[in-house]
Design an enzyme around this catalytic site. Structure first.
Site, mmCIF file in Angstrom:
data_model
loop_
_atom_site.group_PDB
_atom_site.id
_atom_site.type_symbol
_atom_site.label_atom_id
_atom_site.label_comp_id
_atom_site.label_asym_id
_atom_site.label_seq_id
_atom_site.Cartn_x
_atom_site.Cartn_y
_atom_site.Cartn_z
ATOM 1 N N ARG A 67 0.762 -1.039 0.071
ATOM 2 C CA ARG A 67 0.002 0.086 0.157
ATOM 3 C C ARG A 67 0.997 1.141 -0.028
ATOM 4 O O ARG A 67 0.478 2.258 -0.377
ATOM 5 C CB ARG A 67 -1.007 -0.122 1.182
ATOM 6 C CG ARG A 67 -2.120 -1.127 1.038
ATOM 7 C CD ARG A 67 -3.192 -1.117 2.096
ATOM 8 N NE ARG A 67 -2.658 -1.029 3.473
ATOM 9 C CZ ARG A 67 -3.723 -1.193 4.368
ATOM 10 N NH1 ARG A 67 -4.790 -0.875 4.250
ATOM 11 N NH2 ARG A 67 -3.215 -0.988 5.605
ATOM 12 N N GLU A 104 6.185 -10.726 14.385
ATOM 13 C CA GLU A 104 5.685 -11.016 15.697
ATOM 14 C C GLU A 104 5.790 -12.507 15.667
ATOM 15 O O GLU A 104 6.222 -13.102 16.791
ATOM 16 C CB GLU A 104 4.173 -10.606 15.768
ATOM 17 C CG GLU A 104 3.289 -10.989 17.262
ATOM 18 C CD GLU A 104 2.164 -10.738 16.977
ATOM 19 O OE1 GLU A 104 1.449 -10.806 18.272
ATOM 20 O OE2 GLU A 104 1.743 -10.019 16.433
#
Length: 183
Positions: A67, A104
């Site tokens: 994006r 993560e």
């Protein structure tokens, strides 16, 4: 700087849609598709990014996959500057500089073409969201390793509750980090 223009921030924020439980339960996804579909809001965003690129003395604008491309490329054009994509591993032809970073749950690698910058070029890095700071931090390290100087970072939206700004501090040096909307 968090929001240089409260009217702009309100316009942009009003066009960002909340999508609960996407991509998984418990996540509130911030969808920028309505903002991109609104000509007035998208033009205002593009103008603001182009203005920051010029004000910071950038010679190129970098967008992060995916994006970030949608935001950085028109801003670069509007500012009269070149655009450079930073992509996920294996997506660019030719020689590349690579930078790995932790996520993560695992790790990822970003790449930029070795000839994307001439030494000393000033680069503005643009992305849609600052979350934990891992992707942007890796991109800043990659830009410097490729021989460019960091003019600054501008993101459309900062998820302040994830503390990405603090994690980015060591990667920024003296370059500013600016956000247009803070959540």
């Amino acid at each position: 700087m968090t929001s240089p223009d409260p009217v702009l921030a309100e316009l942009l924020n009003s066009r960002i849609r909340d999508v609960p439980d996407y991509p998984k339960p418990g996540v509130l996804f911030k969808d920028i598709a309505p903002l991109l579909a609104d000509a007035e809001a998208f033009a205002a965003l593009t103008t603001a990014l182009a203005d920051r690129a010029r004000a910071l003395g950038a010679t190129k604008v970098v967008g992060l996959e995916a994006r970030g491309f949608v935001l950085a490329a028109p801003a670069a054009f509007a500012a009269g500057l070149g655009f450079v994509p930073i992509r996920k591993k294996g997506k660019l032809p030719g020689e590349v500089h690579a930078q790995s970073y932790d996520l993560e749950y695992g790790s990822a690698t970003l790449e930029v073409q070795c000839d994307a910058f001439t030494p000393g070029e000033r680069v503005l890095v643009v992305d849609d969201v600052l979350a934990t700071g891992g992707t942007i931090g890796a991109s800043l390290d990659l830009v410097r390793r490729a021989g460019a100087e960091l003019a600054g970072v501008v993101v459309l939206m900062e998820l302040g509750f994830l503390d990405g700004r603090e994690r980015l501090a060591p990667h920024l040096g003296d370059a500013p980090l600016e956000t247009l909307v803070t959540v």
